[in-house]
Design a protein around this motif. Structure first.
Motif, PDB file in Angstrom:
ATOM      1  N   ASN A 115       0.947  -1.405  -0.186  1.00  0.00           N
ATOM      2  CA  ASN A 115      -0.081   0.402   0.112  1.00  0.00           C
ATOM      3  C   ASN A 115       1.264   1.099  -0.077  1.00  0.00           C
ATOM      4  N   GLN A 116       0.960   2.062  -1.379  1.00  0.00           N
ATOM      5  CA  GLN A 116       1.330   3.221  -1.665  1.00  0.00           C
ATOM      6  C   GLN A 116       1.148   3.666  -0.531  1.00  0.00           C
ATOM      7  N   ALA A 117       0.284   4.708   0.615  1.00  0.00           N
ATOM      8  CA  ALA A 117      -0.153   5.345   0.940  1.00  0.00           C
ATOM      9  C   ALA A 117      -0.079   4.791   2.840  1.00  0.00           C
ATOM     10  N   GLU A 118       0.209   3.991   3.370  1.00  0.00           N
ATOM     11  CA  GLU A 118       0.556   3.495   4.356  1.00  0.00           C
ATOM     12  C   GLU A 118       2.361   3.233   4.039  1.00  0.00           C
ATOM     13  N   LEU A 119       2.998   2.995   3.274  1.00  0.00           N
ATOM     14  CA  LEU A 119       4.472   3.432   2.619  1.00  0.00           C
ATOM     15  C   LEU A 119       4.978   4.570   3.564  1.00  0.00           C
ATOM     16  N   LEU A 120       4.262   5.617   2.872  1.00  0.00           N
ATOM     17  CA  LEU A 120       4.302   7.701   2.625  1.00  0.00           C
ATOM     18  C   LEU A 120       3.884   7.570   3.841  1.00  0.00           C
ATOM     19  N   THR A 121       2.642   7.276   4.519  1.00  0.00           N
ATOM     20  CA  THR A 121       2.260   7.712   6.033  1.00  0.00           C
ATOM     21  C   THR A 121       3.089   8.759   6.529  1.00  0.00           C
ATOM     22  N   ARG A 122       2.977  10.162   7.165  1.00  0.00           N
ATOM     23  CA  ARG A 122       4.272  10.624   7.788  1.00  0.00           C
ATOM     24  C   ARG A 122       5.546  10.766   7.785  1.00  0.00           C
ATOM     25  N   TRP A 123       5.956  10.229   6.108  1.00  0.00           N
ATOM     26  CA  TRP A 123       6.931   9.999   6.084  1.00  0.00           C
ATOM     27  C   TRP A 123       8.528  10.681   7.258  1.00  0.00           C
ATOM     28  N   THR A 124       7.505  11.990   6.844  1.00  0.00           N
ATOM     29  CA  THR A 124       8.885  13.110   7.053  1.00  0.00           C
ATOM     30  C   THR A 124       9.289  12.737   8.099  1.00  0.00           C
ATOM     31  N   GLU A 125       8.214  12.946   9.240  1.00  0.00           N
ATOM     32  CA  GLU A 125       8.036  11.938  10.429  1.00  0.00           C
ATOM     33  C   GLU A 125       9.087  10.994  11.557  1.00  0.00           C
TER      34      GLU A 125
END
Length: 550
Positions: free
Chosen positions: A206-216
């Motif tokens: 899941n792309q959304a799960e992979l990049l969720t709150r990525w910076t944090e």
């Protein structure tokens, strides 16, 4: 279809562990029972060794799985604990014992003693309760080890070919990241130093799960200067991207992996490919570097270019007209285990920093890569008397702008024309090669007058007459090689033949030192008190050491 577009998912076999061996049919036929060290069954096995002796320290090299029938346990099993301790202390990965209950009173006693010794142990101990053929186990395991090694070599070759092809195809960041993810079989993300995602490949997740709150999340992953898992809340595998001191991003695998070593190899190679791709993307600057390198190479050959023609071409490449020109070569030190790609990146980094320093010093120069590990420079100087201070300023600033000085600088004779100065690059390269052999470098740059005897010997390194002279002088300690005698001779010569000074260094007590020196004289067949002998030996040792480091 290109090579890089047809790559299967990871195929490297799992590490050959004790647990994996216990799953083999030939071992399961022995009805194995784990008596101790169950939590350590994933310990890698390097080899299988059959032994019935308690003298294990000289038989094992570490990492072996030891097979035994317990003959060394004693009639009542009283030596089982000692045998187990010796196998463990010798560095074995684990112990497999074949003992059949009821086969004999001795076997029953040995099993009881072994259970008692293995209970609560962190060291893997396995009991085979039915008879098996050890030769069948060793044959299967050794075949697996060889097969795994061949698979690992093939895997390494495939990875190298994939990323080499991507470099040749001028692949972009997205393609390189996608190929890395496919090779690893897990998501891979390329981010910049501000933790912004430049490219990613989710491998079906899941792309959304992979990049969720990525910076944090990414900020919690500590940066590393080499491939590995950083200390932080998110312990992700990572590798830096960009040349040292100018990192512009990193590759990350956000999640658990089956094989960190394999993934690290892929990430590292992908990071190097991304770095080279970014450097190659500087089209105009890259073409300029190539043009400068082409002119320097041409000038080092015996071409009939005129002085004015050379000056015109050099000025078109950024070298201003000057009254004096100085040839300089910077040699990058070789690092153990470093491949051509790593050397290329370090060489390019040094060239980029050198160009910045020249610009900062408002100096004019023609700089380019000469060959692997060498950067050449023809430096323009306003007047001959300004040569020394300008060189001092440039190379002291260059040293201050890098984390560690891992290069040497050789300077040739300055000339009044660019053409003549370029011919001196070979001289400067020889000086840099010699300086690279020095234990310490106290000066920012060196000339032949600074390297003195080493410089002369470097020029005569392959002269058959010098070789015959040096080998004859040192024959007594080189045929056969006597490292201790050679080191003693070097220390003695370093102290100018002063035995008292040598003794005061704490090398040996005076009686022992004098005895060693007498023995050294016997081997060499000369008196070390003779000044001419010491001079000859000093030249021979310097020639020998110079040859060993080149």
């Amino acid at each position: 279809m290109s090579l890089s577009s047809n790559v299967a998912a990871p195929a490297v076999p799992a590490v050959l562990s004790i647990a994996r061996i216990l799953e083999l049919d030939v071992v399961r036929d022995g009805d194995p029972e784990v008596l101790g060290g169950a939590e350590a069954l994933m310990t890698p096995v390097r080899w299988v060794h059959v032994s019935e002796t308690s003298e294990m320290s000289e038989l094992l090299a570490g990492g072996e799985l030891v097979l035994t029938t317990g003959m060394a346990f004693g009639d009542g099993g009283e030596d089982a604990a000692r045998f187990l301790a010796e196998v463990r202390d010798a560095g074995a990965a684990g112990l497999v014992v074949e003992l059949v209950q009821g086969a004999s009173p001795h076997a029953d006693a040995a099993i009881t003693a072994l259970r008692r010794a293995a209970a609560g142990s962190q060291f893997p101990v396995v009991l085979l309760r039915r008879r098996v053929k050890f030769v069948a186990i060793t044959e299967v395991v050794h075949r697996m080890l060889v097969s795994d090694q061949l698979s690992a070599l093939e895997r390494s070759r495939t990875i190298h070919e994939v990323f080499t092809a991507l470099s040749l195809e001028d692949a972009g960041e997205k393609d390189i990241v996608a190929r890395a993810a496919k090779l690893i079989g897990a998501p891979v993300v390329l981010e910049d130093v501000a933790h912004l995602v430049l490219a990613f490949e989710d491998t079906g997740e899941n792309q959304a799960e992979l990049l969720t709150r990525w910076t944090e999340r990414s900020r919690r992953v500590g940066y590393l200067e080499s491939t590995g898992r950083g200390v932080g809340e998110e312990n992700w595998l990572q590798t830096p991207v960009g040349v040292r001191g100018q990192r512009w991003g990193r590759l990350l695998v956000p999640g658990a992996l089956v094989d960190d070593d394999d993934a690290s190899m892929v990430l590292e190679r992908a990071g190097q490919t991304l770095t080279i791709a970014r450097l190659a993307g500087r089209d105009q600057l890259e073409l300029l570097h190539q043009a400068r390198a082409g002119l320097l190479h041409e000038l080092r050959q015996a071409h009939s270019l005129g002085v004015e023609e050379v000056l015109v071409r050099a000025m078109a490449l950024g070298l201003d007209e000057a009254a004096h020109y100085v040839p300089v070569v910077l040699r990058v030190d070789h690092r153990s285990g470093q491949g051509p790609t790593g050397m290329q990146l370090r060489e390019r980094e040094l060239l980029d920093v050198l160009l910045r320093v020249l610009d900062s010093a408002r100096a004019t120069g023609l700089a380019a890569s000469l060959q692997s590990g060498q950067v050449g420079l023809v430096l323009g100087v306003g007047a001959k008397q300004l040569e020394e201070p300008l060189l001092e300023r440039i190379f002291r600033q260059l040293a201050s702008e890098q984390a560690g000085v891992d290069w040497s600088v050789g300077v040739g004779h300055g000339k009044s024309t660019v053409k003549d100065a370029a011919h001196g690059l070979d001289e400067a390269a020889q000086v840099a090669e010699i300086v690279a052999t020095f234990e310490s470098r106290s000066r920012p740059f060196y000339r032949f007058t600074d390297v003195r005897l080493n410089g002369l010997l470097a020029l005569l390194q392959h002269d058959a007459r010098v070789k015959s002279f040096a080998e004859a002088e040192l024959a007594g300690i080189l045929d056969p090689p006597d490292t201790a005698a050679l080191e003693l001779l070097e220390l003695y010569l370093k102290h100018g033949g002063n035995k008292s000074a040598l003794a005061r260094t704490g090398y040996l007590s005076r009686p022992a030192l004098y005895a060693r020196l007498e023995k050294l004289e016997e081997k060499l067949g000369v008196s070390l008190d003779d000044a001419e002998s010491r001079t000859s030996l000093h030249v021979a040792v310097q020639w020998y050491r110079l040859g060993k480091t080149r």
